[in-house]
Motif scaffolding. Structure first.
Motif, PDB file in Angstrom:
ATOM      1  N   THR A 249       1.343  -1.150   0.119  1.00  0.00           N
ATOM      2  CA  THR A 249       0.382   0.027   0.030  1.00  0.00           C
ATOM      3  C   THR A 249       0.681   1.437  -0.534  1.00  0.00           C
ATOM      4  O   THR A 249       1.997   1.124   0.808  1.00  0.00           O
ATOM      5  CB  THR A 249      -1.048   0.181   1.139  1.00  0.00           C
ATOM      6  N   PHE A 250       0.961   2.412  -0.808  1.00  0.00           N
ATOM      7  CA  PHE A 250       1.271   3.711  -1.005  1.00  0.00           C
ATOM      8  C   PHE A 250       0.898   4.230   0.111  1.00  0.00           C
ATOM      9  O   PHE A 250      -0.343   4.504   0.613  1.00  0.00           O
ATOM     10  CB  PHE A 250       0.882   3.933  -2.160  1.00  0.00           C
ATOM     11  N   LEU A 251       1.969   5.129   1.553  1.00  0.00           N
ATOM     12  CA  LEU A 251       0.890   5.603   2.285  1.00  0.00           C
ATOM     13  C   LEU A 251       1.789   6.713   2.157  1.00  0.00           C
ATOM     14  O   LEU A 251       0.815   8.098   3.406  1.00  0.00           O
ATOM     15  CB  LEU A 251       2.074   5.313   3.218  1.00  0.00           C
ATOM     16  N   GLY A 252       2.614   7.698   1.625  1.00  0.00           N
ATOM     17  CA  GLY A 252       2.791   8.911   1.633  1.00  0.00           C
ATOM     18  C   GLY A 252       3.841   9.094   0.606  1.00  0.00           C
ATOM     19  O   GLY A 252       5.321   7.768  -0.085  1.00  0.00           O
ATOM     20  N   ASP A 253       4.393   9.895   0.147  1.00  0.00           N
ATOM     21  CA  ASP A 253       5.899  10.206   0.483  1.00  0.00           C
ATOM     22  C   ASP A 253       6.472  11.691   1.138  1.00  0.00           C
ATOM     23  O   ASP A 253       5.238  13.233   1.701  1.00  0.00           O
ATOM     24  CB  ASP A 253       5.623  11.907  -0.767  1.00  0.00           C
ATOM     25  N   LEU A 254       7.854  11.533   1.706  1.00  0.00           N
ATOM     26  CA  LEU A 254       8.640  12.619   2.916  1.00  0.00           C
ATOM     27  C   LEU A 254       9.010  13.678   2.571  1.00  0.00           C
ATOM     28  O   LEU A 254       9.004  14.253   3.843  1.00  0.00           O
ATOM     29  CB  LEU A 254       9.814  11.368   3.285  1.00  0.00           C
ATOM     30  N   SER A 255       8.724  14.501   1.105  1.00  0.00           N
ATOM     31  CA  SER A 255       8.049  15.247   1.024  1.00  0.00           C
ATOM     32  C   SER A 255       6.944  15.962   1.455  1.00  0.00           C
ATOM     33  O   SER A 255       6.971  17.793   1.654  1.00  0.00           O
ATOM     34  CB  SER A 255       8.485  15.082  -0.381  1.00  0.00           C
ATOM     35  N   GLN A 256       6.162  15.351   1.499  1.00  0.00           N
ATOM     36  CA  GLN A 256       5.151  16.152   2.637  1.00  0.00           C
ATOM     37  C   GLN A 256       4.516  15.764   3.672  1.00  0.00           C
ATOM     38  O   GLN A 256       3.648  16.750   4.502  1.00  0.00           O
ATOM     39  CB  GLN A 256       3.996  15.966   1.453  1.00  0.00           C
ATOM     40  N   VAL A 257       4.879  14.609   3.981  1.00  0.00           N
ATOM     41  CA  VAL A 257       3.965  14.107   5.257  1.00  0.00           C
ATOM     42  C   VAL A 257       5.446  13.575   5.963  1.00  0.00           C
ATOM     43  O   VAL A 257       6.701  13.035   5.791  1.00  0.00           O
ATOM     44  CB  VAL A 257       3.019  12.700   4.926  1.00  0.00           C
ATOM     45  N   LYS A 258       5.386  13.119   7.735  1.00  0.00           N
ATOM     46  CA  LYS A 258       7.125  13.090   8.524  1.00  0.00           C
ATOM     47  C   LYS A 258       6.312  11.707   8.768  1.00  0.00           C
ATOM     48  O   LYS A 258       5.170  11.405   8.792  1.00  0.00           O
ATOM     49  CB  LYS A 258       6.351  13.711   9.975  1.00  0.00           C
ATOM     50  N   LEU A 259       7.542  10.893   8.751  1.00  0.00           N
ATOM     51  CA  LEU A 259       7.206   9.076   8.747  1.00  0.00           C
ATOM     52  C   LEU A 259       6.506   8.713  10.178  1.00  0.00           C
ATOM     53  O   LEU A 259       6.168   8.429  10.139  1.00  0.00           O
ATOM     54  CB  LEU A 259       8.782   8.957   8.878  1.00  0.00           C
ATOM     55  N   PHE A 260       7.134  10.133  11.273  1.00  0.00           N
ATOM     56  CA  PHE A 260       6.153   9.240  12.110  1.00  0.00           C
ATOM     57  C   PHE A 260       4.888   9.268  12.316  1.00  0.00           C
ATOM     58  O   PHE A 260       3.806   8.419  12.230  1.00  0.00           O
ATOM     59  CB  PHE A 260       6.538  10.617  13.273  1.00  0.00           C
TER      60      PHE A 260
END
Length: 180
Positions: free
Chosen positions: A5-16
């Motif tokens: 599943t794609f969860l997001g991109d670190l340029s837009q969201v914090k990994l935490f």
């Protein structure tokens, strides 16, 4: 196994912010981060038990990944960890990460980036200073032309160890930024 599943991109969201729901929902699986560098973090029933990057494993890898601000994050649900490289509890791991993050913010005020160049500074206070072997190695390599990343590579150190050591040498007056 379910597809990733794609969860997001670190340029837009914090990994935490992406890890938090996986931890609270007690998920098992592998979080993959693909960017300039690749990393993975494995969860077992909501606990972080494994982390790896191209250069590090375990806690160091986790801290390194948490510092990234670019990369695509996906999740492979149900994938069990290959091994356990993080022996401490997830609470302790996140606490250590939070302390390290605060330390990094303090260090960043003195050392804006690993592209910074340092050189020995003149000793004006006349005081004797005792230094460790690690600090000595940094002093030997801080010739006013090498960047901190080049020094880290030649010593095979991670960014944290490097920045912490250089920060201390600046604080006691043995190093100064060459650009200033």
């Amino acid at each position: 196994f379910m597809p990733e599943t794609f969860l997001g991109d670190l340029s837009q969201v914090k990994l935490f912010d992406i890890l938090k729901p996986l931890l609270t929902e007690k998920k098992t699986g592998r979080v993959n981060i693909k960017g300039k560098e690749d990393g993975e973090i494995c969860l077992e029933i909501g606990d972080i038990v494994y982390a790896r990057t191209n250069h590090f494993a375990g806690e160091n890898a986790f801290f390194t990944i948490m510092g990234w601000n670019a990369g695509r994050i996906t999740f492979d649900p149900g994938v069990p960890p290959k091994e356990k490289t993080i022996p401490i509890t997830t609470e302790q791991l996140l606490l250590n990460w939070s302390c390290r993050k605060q330390e990094f913010e303090k260090i960043k005020e003195v050392i804006p980036s690993t592209h910074s160049i340092f050189r020995l500074s003149l000793q004006k206070d006349g005081k004797e200073k005792n230094i460790s072997a690690d600090q000595w190695n940094i002093l030997v390599l801080s010739n006013g032309t090498k960047t901190l990343s080049e020094i880290a590579k030649s010593l095979e150190w991670d960014e944290y160890k490097l920045l912490k050591t250089v920060y201390h040498l600046v604080q006691i007056g043995l190093l100064e930024r060459a650009e200033d």
